[in-house]
Design a protein around this motif. Structure first.
Motif, short mmCIF file in Angstrom:
data_model
loop_
_atom_site.label_atom_id
_atom_site.label_comp_id
_atom_site.label_asym_id
_atom_site.label_seq_id
_atom_site.Cartn_x
_atom_site.Cartn_y
_atom_site.Cartn_z
N LYS A 1 -2.25 -7.03 12.27
CA LYS A 1 -0.98 -6.48 11.86
C LYS A 1 -0.12 -7.62 11.32
O LYS A 1 0.10 -8.61 12.02
CB LYS A 1 -0.27 -5.79 13.02
CG LYS A 1 1.02 -5.12 12.61
CD LYS A 1 1.61 -4.28 13.71
CE LYS A 1 2.85 -3.60 13.18
NZ LYS A 1 3.44 -2.72 14.16
N PRO B 1 9.85 -7.98 4.63
CA PRO B 1 9.06 -6.88 5.20
C PRO B 1 8.17 -6.19 4.16
O PRO B 1 7.06 -5.76 4.49
CB PRO B 1 10.12 -5.92 5.74
CG PRO B 1 11.32 -6.76 5.97
CD PRO B 1 11.28 -7.83 4.93
N LYS B 2 8.64 -6.09 2.91
CA LYS B 2 7.82 -5.45 1.87
C LYS B 2 6.56 -6.28 1.60
O LYS B 2 5.48 -5.72 1.44
CB LYS B 2 8.63 -5.30 0.58
CG LYS B 2 9.69 -4.23 0.66
CD LYS B 2 10.40 -4.10 -0.67
CE LYS B 2 11.50 -3.06 -0.58
NZ LYS B 2 12.25 -2.93 -1.83
N LYS C 1 4.13 -5.78 4.37
CA LYS C 1 3.47 -4.47 4.25
C LYS C 1 2.37 -4.52 3.19
O LYS C 1 1.28 -3.99 3.38
CB LYS C 1 4.50 -3.41 3.90
CG LYS C 1 3.95 -2.01 3.93
CD LYS C 1 5.04 -0.98 3.72
CE LYS C 1 4.46 0.41 3.81
NZ LYS C 1 5.46 1.44 3.62
N GLY D 1 -1.61 -4.05 3.86
CA GLY D 1 -2.40 -3.07 3.12
C GLY D 1 -3.60 -3.71 2.45
O GLY D 1 -4.70 -3.14 2.44
#
Length: 169
Positions: free
Chosen positions: A86, A96-97, A100, A104
């Motif tokens: 994670k 944070p983007k 993420k 992914g």
């Protein structure tokens, strides 16, 4: 220019050989014990020491190998509770983007690689011998492109990987 490249390659090879020699010296005892552990667990007839087996010539040497059952139990527990990666932004400068997106991408790499196979094999080898390993490689997307994809691959024999003080893990 070719002589410069050749000299550079020779220096790299010399450094690699030296690092391998050091790793072999530092880890030879552990590796020998790991090899013996693998033999004990998976090779029929290796649960009796050779000297005792020879003394028992003509007498039965029963061998009821329960080790693989216990290895399978530990590996099964790992498969039911798979560790996951994670990506978390940790400070005020982290985005944070971006975290993420990276998370992914890591899931994508794991999916296209069928990483569970490599991770499970590595874990089983680690349980049986104390050594487990898999590799991360890149491959070209197709023959006419310079785009590459990352893949996680299984290493059949973790004892073919040499760790040394120069390694960062």
């Amino acid at each position: 220019n070719t002589d410069v490249e050749s000299d550079r390659e020779q220096r790299i090879l010399k450094q690699a050989r030296e690092r391998l020699r050091i790793a072999q010296e530092e880890d030879s005892e552990n590796r020998q014990e790991a090899f013996e552990d693998l033999e004990f667990a998976y090779v029929p007839g290796k649960q009796w020491p050779d000297d005792i087996r020879q003394k028992r010539t003509g007498r039965p040497c029963l061998e009821i190998n329960k080790i693989p059952t216990y290895i399978d139990q530990v590996v099964g527990d790992q498969r039911q509770n798979r560790p996951a990666i994670k990506v978390v932004p940790v400070d005020s400068k982290a985005d944070p983007k971006t975290a993420k997106i990276i998370g992914g991408w890591l899931k994508h790499v794991q999916q296209i690689s069928k990483a569970d196979i490599a991770i499970d094999h590595s874990f089983e080898h680690a349980v049986a011998s104390g050594y487990g390993a898999f590799r991360v490689v890149t491959k070209y997307s197709n023959d006419s492109s310079f785009d590459q994809e990352a893949y996680i691959e299984k290493i059949d024999n973790a004892l073919s990987v040499w760790w040394g003080k120069h390694s960062q893990y």
